[in-house]
Structure formats: C-alpha cells, structure tokens
Design a protein around this motif. Sequence first.
Motif, PDB file in Angstrom:
ATOM      1  N   VAL A 270      23.277  22.803 101.786  1.00  0.00           N
ATOM      2  CA  VAL A 270      22.772  21.592 102.443  1.00  0.00           C
ATOM      3  C   VAL A 270      23.252  20.357 101.679  1.00  0.00           C
ATOM      4  CG1 VAL A 270      20.702  20.284 103.105  1.00  0.00           C
ATOM      5  CG2 VAL A 270      20.708  22.791 103.283  1.00  0.00           C
ATOM      6  N   ILE A 271      23.642  19.321 102.431  1.00  0.00           N
ATOM      7  CA  ILE A 271      23.920  18.022 101.842  1.00  0.00           C
ATOM      8  C   ILE A 271      22.743  17.101 102.137  1.00  0.00           C
ATOM      9  CG2 ILE A 271      25.257  17.309 103.898  1.00  0.00           C
ATOM     10  CD1 ILE A 271      26.844  15.425 102.036  1.00  0.00           C
ATOM     11  N   GLN A 272      22.204  16.494 101.089  1.00  0.00           N
ATOM     12  CA  GLN A 272      21.088  15.556 101.201  1.00  0.00           C
ATOM     13  C   GLN A 272      21.674  14.148 101.101  1.00  0.00           C
ATOM     14  OE1 GLN A 272      18.660  18.375 101.912  1.00  0.00           O
ATOM     15  NE2 GLN A 272      17.370  16.836 100.955  1.00  0.00           N
ATOM     16  N   MET A 273      21.408  13.328 102.095  1.00  0.00           N
ATOM     17  CA  MET A 273      22.130  12.067 102.230  1.00  0.00           C
ATOM     18  C   MET A 273      21.611  10.986 101.287  1.00  0.00           C
ATOM     19  SD  MET A 273      24.098  13.418 104.315  1.00  0.00           S
ATOM     20  CE  MET A 273      25.215  12.033 104.258  1.00  0.00           C
ATOM     21  N   ASN A 274      22.567  10.357 100.624  1.00  0.00           N
ATOM     22  CA  ASN A 274      22.345   9.374  99.582  1.00  0.00           C
ATOM     23  C   ASN A 274      22.319   7.959 100.172  1.00  0.00           C
ATOM     24  OD1 ASN A 274      22.446   8.159  97.012  1.00  0.00           O
ATOM     25  ND2 ASN A 274      24.674   8.178  97.024  1.00  0.00           N
ATOM     26  N   ALA A 275      21.485   7.080  99.601  1.00  0.00           N
ATOM     27  CA  ALA A 275      21.429   5.683 100.046  1.00  0.00           C
ATOM     28  C   ALA A 275      21.873   4.724  98.946  1.00  0.00           C
ATOM     29  CB  ALA A 275      20.012   5.334 100.497  1.00  0.00           C
ATOM     30  N   TYR A 276      22.760   5.179  98.079  1.00  0.00           N
ATOM     31  CA  TYR A 276      23.306   4.352  97.000  1.00  0.00           C
ATOM     32  C   TYR A 276      24.449   3.531  97.595  1.00  0.00           C
ATOM     33  CZ  TYR A 276      24.630   3.429  92.087  1.00  0.00           C
ATOM     34  OH  TYR A 276      24.893   2.845  90.868  1.00  0.00           O
ATOM     35  N   GLY A 277      24.226   2.216  97.707  1.00  0.00           N
ATOM     36  CA  GLY A 277      25.122   1.373  98.479  1.00  0.00           C
ATOM     37  C   GLY A 277      26.581   1.449  98.088  1.00  0.00           C
ATOM     38  N   ALA A 278      26.880   1.563  96.798  1.00  0.00           N
ATOM     39  CA  ALA A 278      28.264   1.591  96.338  1.00  0.00           C
ATOM     40  C   ALA A 278      29.012   2.822  96.813  1.00  0.00           C
ATOM     41  CB  ALA A 278      28.306   1.515  94.815  1.00  0.00           C
ATOM     42  N   TYR A 279      28.281   3.846  97.266  1.00  0.00           N
ATOM     43  CA  TYR A 279      28.914   5.053  97.779  1.00  0.00           C
ATOM     44  C   TYR A 279      28.963   5.086  99.309  1.00  0.00           C
ATOM     45  CZ  TYR A 279      27.709   6.664  93.052  1.00  0.00           C
ATOM     46  OH  TYR A 279      27.555   6.782  91.690  1.00  0.00           O
ATOM     47  N   LEU A 280      28.365   4.075  99.935  1.00  0.00           N
ATOM     48  CA  LEU A 280      28.298   4.048 101.397  1.00  0.00           C
ATOM     49  C   LEU A 280      29.412   3.232 102.025  1.00  0.00           C
ATOM     50  CD1 LEU A 280      24.451   3.566 101.923  1.00  0.00           C
ATOM     51  CD2 LEU A 280      25.749   5.705 101.893  1.00  0.00           C
ATOM     52  N   LYS A 281      29.843   2.193 101.340  1.00  0.00           N
ATOM     53  CA  LYS A 281      30.888   1.315 101.874  1.00  0.00           C
ATOM     54  C   LYS A 281      31.542   0.562 100.724  1.00  0.00           C
ATOM     55  CE  LYS A 281      29.959  -2.829 103.147  1.00  0.00           C
ATOM     56  NZ  LYS A 281      29.543  -4.068 103.856  1.00  0.00           N
ATOM     57  N   ALA A 282      32.726   0.039 100.980  1.00  0.00           N
ATOM     58  CA  ALA A 282      33.401  -0.803  99.999  1.00  0.00           C
ATOM     59  C   ALA A 282      32.776  -2.189 100.045  1.00  0.00           C
ATOM     60  CB  ALA A 282      34.891  -0.884 100.305  1.00  0.00           C
ATOM     61  N   ALA A 283      32.472  -2.736  98.882  1.00  0.00           N
ATOM     62  CA  ALA A 283      31.865  -4.059  98.804  1.00  0.00           C
ATOM     63  C   ALA A 283      32.877  -5.056  98.239  1.00  0.00           C
ATOM     64  CB  ALA A 283      30.623  -4.023  97.927  1.00  0.00           C
ATOM     65  N   LYS A 284      32.743  -6.299  98.670  1.00  0.00           N
ATOM     66  CA  LYS A 284      33.608  -7.349  98.135  1.00  0.00           C
ATOM     67  C   LYS A 284      33.262  -7.599  96.671  1.00  0.00           C
ATOM     68  CE  LYS A 284      33.944  -9.659 102.625  1.00  0.00           C
ATOM     69  NZ  LYS A 284      33.607 -10.880 103.394  1.00  0.00           N
ATOM     70  N   PRO A 285      34.241  -7.847  95.845  1.00  0.00           N
ATOM     71  CA  PRO A 285      33.969  -8.110  94.424  1.00  0.00           C
ATOM     72  C   PRO A 285      33.045  -9.309  94.245  1.00  0.00           C
ATOM     73  CG  PRO A 285      36.312  -7.750  94.798  1.00  0.00           C
ATOM     74  CD  PRO A 285      35.681  -7.868  96.153  1.00  0.00           C
ATOM     75  N   ASN A 286      32.155  -9.208  93.274  1.00  0.00           N
ATOM     76  CA  ASN A 286      31.236 -10.291  92.933  1.00  0.00           C
ATOM     77  C   ASN A 286      31.242 -10.415  91.409  1.00  0.00           C
ATOM     78  OD1 ASN A 286      29.105 -12.114  92.689  1.00  0.00           O
ATOM     79  ND2 ASN A 286      27.848 -11.097  94.236  1.00  0.00           N
ATOM     80  N   PRO A 287      32.346 -10.941  90.844  1.00  0.00           N
ATOM     81  CA  PRO A 287      32.539 -10.895  89.390  1.00  0.00           C
ATOM     82  C   PRO A 287      31.461 -11.617  88.598  1.00  0.00           C
ATOM     83  CG  PRO A 287      34.171 -12.319  90.446  1.00  0.00           C
ATOM     84  CD  PRO A 287      33.479 -11.568  91.536  1.00  0.00           C
ATOM     85  N   GLU A 288      30.944 -12.735  89.104  1.00  0.00           N
ATOM     86  CA  GLU A 288      29.908 -13.452  88.365  1.00  0.00           C
ATOM     87  C   GLU A 288      28.649 -12.600  88.245  1.00  0.00           C
ATOM     88  OE1 GLU A 288      31.423 -14.664  91.024  1.00  0.00           O
ATOM     89  OE2 GLU A 288      32.602 -16.397  90.363  1.00  0.00           O
ATOM     90  N   ARG A 289      28.268 -11.974  89.343  1.00  0.00           N
ATOM     91  CA  ARG A 289      27.084 -11.117  89.320  1.00  0.00           C
ATOM     92  C   ARG A 289      27.298  -9.918  88.402  1.00  0.00           C
ATOM     93  NH1 ARG A 289      22.541  -9.974  92.393  1.00  0.00           N
ATOM     94  NH2 ARG A 289      21.896  -7.795  92.293  1.00  0.00           N
ATOM     95  N   GLN A 290      28.473  -9.306  88.499  1.00  0.00           N
ATOM     96  CA  GLN A 290      28.755  -8.138  87.674  1.00  0.00           C
ATOM     97  C   GLN A 290      28.713  -8.494  86.195  1.00  0.00           C
ATOM     98  OE1 GLN A 290      32.330  -6.040  88.687  1.00  0.00           O
ATOM     99  NE2 GLN A 290      32.034  -4.465  87.126  1.00  0.00           N
ATOM    100  N   LYS A 291      29.261  -9.639  85.843  1.00  0.00           N
ATOM    101  CA  LYS A 291      29.255 -10.069  84.438  1.00  0.00           C
ATOM    102  C   LYS A 291      27.827 -10.277  83.947  1.00  0.00           C
ATOM    103  CE  LYS A 291      30.985 -13.716  81.371  1.00  0.00           C
ATOM    104  NZ  LYS A 291      31.790 -14.969  81.290  1.00  0.00           N
ATOM    105  N   ALA A 292      26.998 -10.921  84.773  1.00  0.00           N
ATOM    106  CA  ALA A 292      25.617 -11.171  84.386  1.00  0.00           C
ATOM    107  C   ALA A 292      24.814  -9.876  84.279  1.00  0.00           C
ATOM    108  CB  ALA A 292      24.964 -12.112  85.399  1.00  0.00           C
ATOM    109  N   MET A 293      25.035  -8.965  85.219  1.00  0.00           N
ATOM    110  CA  MET A 293      24.319  -7.698  85.184  1.00  0.00           C
ATOM    111  C   MET A 293      24.759  -6.848  83.995  1.00  0.00           C
ATOM    112  SD  MET A 293      22.086  -7.546  87.653  1.00  0.00           S
ATOM    113  CE  MET A 293      21.796  -5.832  88.038  1.00  0.00           C
ATOM    114  N   THR A 294      26.049  -6.886  83.689  1.00  0.00           N
ATOM    115  CA  THR A 294      26.559  -6.144  82.537  1.00  0.00           C
ATOM    116  C   THR A 294      25.893  -6.631  81.254  1.00  0.00           C
ATOM    117  OG1 THR A 294      28.691  -5.743  83.602  1.00  0.00           O
ATOM    118  CG2 THR A 294      28.616  -5.537  81.216  1.00  0.00           C
ATOM    119  N   ALA A 295      25.762  -7.939  81.124  1.00  0.00           N
ATOM    120  CA  ALA A 295      25.111  -8.500  79.942  1.00  0.00           C
ATOM    121  C   ALA A 295      23.648  -8.094  79.889  1.00  0.00           C
ATOM    122  CB  ALA A 295      25.245 -10.015  79.956  1.00  0.00           C
TER     123      ALA A 295
END
Length: 411
Positions: A270-295
């Motif tokens: 059985v495959i149980q369906m995931n709702a993790y957004g990064a695995y559902l579709k390609a997202a446009k880059p958001n470098p400022e957000r990624q930098k802030a979240m990384t910090a």
Amino acid sequence: MLGKMMAGAGAAMVALLPPVAQAQGQAVPRAVQRLHQNLLTLDSHLDTPASLDLPGWSIDEEHGVHLDYTQVDLPRMKKGGLDGGFWAIYTAQGPLTIDGFAKARDFAILRGLSIRNMVAADPANFALALEAADAAPIAAAGKRVVYMSMENAYPLGEDISLLQTFHAMGVRVVGFAHFAHNQFADSSTDPSKKPRYGGLSPLGKELLKEMNRLGIVPDASHSSDQVLDDLLALSTTPVLLTHSGCKAVYDHPRNIDDQHLKALAAKGGVIQMNAYGAYLKAAKPNPERQKAMTALFGEMREGAKLSAEKREALLARRREIDRLYPETDRATFDDFMAHMLHALKVVGPDHVGIGADWDGGGGVAGMEDVLDLPRITDALIKAGYSEADVAKIWSGNVLRVLAAAEGRKQN
C-alpha cells in the motif's frame, strides 16, 4: 518545509514547520461530515511525538497552526475526525560511528517513551494499539488509536537484536532510511546523489529478516527505488510506503513511478499519500525566505532542550519570516488530491491510504492541519469512490498490511 531536511535541526523545531494557515476546518456537506466521523480514520505517519517534548505544550489542549505551527492535538483530532494512526519515532541521520549510533539509540528510546507516557497520562483518551484488530474497538470506545512506528532505522546501530526492544515498546512499522544513506539502506535523497549499496545493505537484509520474524511492517518511504525492489523481492509480508507520492504527477526522488506502484500492489502493498508540499509540485525559488529559515533552524541541534521563553522567541521569528517572505507558490489541496487520485487510478482503492506527514512538514493550502481531513473524504466521494472504498483508504488497507505481518510472525 525545511525542518527535517536541515542538518542539525532538532526534532523540537518540527513544530515550527508548517506555513501559516489561511483557513481552518473548511466546510464539507453535512452528510459527508457524518460519514467521515463514522469511519475508522488512521494516518500512517504522524510526526506529532516531536511536539510532546516541547516546553509547555500539551496534546490535550487545542493549539492553532497559525499560532504555534503544530497540526495535531486531541481536540483537533476529535473535530477533524482523526481516530489516530502511527506515531513516529523520528531520528535524524547522523554519523555512522559507535558514538553516533549510541546517541541515536538513546534519543529514539526517549522519544518512544514520550509516546508511551502520552498514553499512560491520559488513558481516557488514548490507547496503545499493538495488533491490527486493536484499532476498531479503541476507536469505538471514543479513544485515539496509538500505533508506534520508527522513521529511520539508524538508531539500531549495527545491533539487529535491538529491534526486539523497540518491538516490545510497541513499534510495528519501521522505515529503513531517511534523508541520507545509512548502515541499512540507500536513501532516495542522499546528498551524494549516488547509491551506496544499490538497495539494501547486507545488514539491511538481515534487518528485514528480523522484521519479518517479529511481525513488523517494512516501510520503504525515504528509501531508494532499489531498496523498494529488494523489499518486494525479499520480504515475506507486504510492504508499506507510509508517506509517499507519485512520480507521474511530480518527478521527485521521494515519489515512486507507476511501475513500482504496480509492483507494490502486486505483492499486497500500500502507498499512503503524503501531503509534504515540496514533494507534490515544483515551487518557485524564494531565496530570502530560505535564507531566513536556514538561519532559524541553524540555531538548533538534534535533541536540544528548549525553554518556553526560547521557543516563544523562535515562534515569533518564524511568524516574522512568514510576514516578510510569504510563500506565494504553495502546494494546494488539489495538488495533494492529484497524487492520490493518480495512485487510485493506477492500483485501485485496495492499495492506497493516507500518511500526510503531519507535524513533520506536511500540510498544504486548503488542508493546513487535521481539522481539514473531512475534505479528503468529500473529494473521494465526489471522485466516485464508494463508502467501502473510502473506508479502505482511511484505514482498511494499512490494517490489512499490519495483519499480514502479524500472520507471518515467528516466535
């Protein structure tokens, strides 16, 4: 979305993962709501145990995804009609050393005890489930069903016998790897982008034998396609993908292709369906957000203890990041359903279930937390699936796989 992917991000930070909610508990027709509340509903991958050790946080109190970013608690489970599921002992991948194995083992045991303590502290509302047949009577008694699982077998080190300890604790599903290769298996997302073993390692094959002997379900989510091939060839029981998606909808290493879907189903899996957004579709880059979240996540380390004041400061920073750098290209409920409906089209309602990855990065626009779960039932009914089909998807299929593992258990 960065939490479990960030090296050094502690499990305590998982509660900061999901984005700010736009709406909660979106309405569905009353008839569907009644149907949903009458179903036995189980999610096969709850990362909520990470919340249990947060300072000042209680599973018995209602929280808000737009306030503290958590997605599961007892009041919301009742309102959203979630009877329970598989509560995960997640351990981040660390060094393949004696010291690394020891620290991971200790962390996993303590996280498992947190799950058991949750049940012991509130027996009126939670009950430990050890067999497939336990779920229905627990739910009928008005309690939440607590199966235990292990995400990443890394804490077992090189001592396969340690699996017996976790089985005695209550673990009934085990995933082999996580974001990187380990001693047991290749990961689908290892930074090297190269296989280490070409599937299961020799030790991983021994682990599978012990899982089959104990009646533990093998989980192939996060592992490579070659690991899934090995599991399908070698396991004496059906294989579960506790939280995965479909490559035909979005070509990501964490998703599986139609050929593997059909092979999984052919062996009863059985495959149980995931709702993790990064695995559902390609997202446009958001470098400022990624930098802030990384910090933000970079301040944490696995197993770090947060004070209530420190946690609130981190939450305030996360809310400020959301204000300054909002996600404008999030995966939606329709994206989630596209993966589910594709899997249903390929393998049918006997081989599909739900493992949304709540409190571990799951959640999409239109389905922010477990309050929104009736939307899934509504969408399945609208897509033409029968009430019997929906019952299988919500719990029947995963329980069948668990029962099959029990049936092959050897003393």
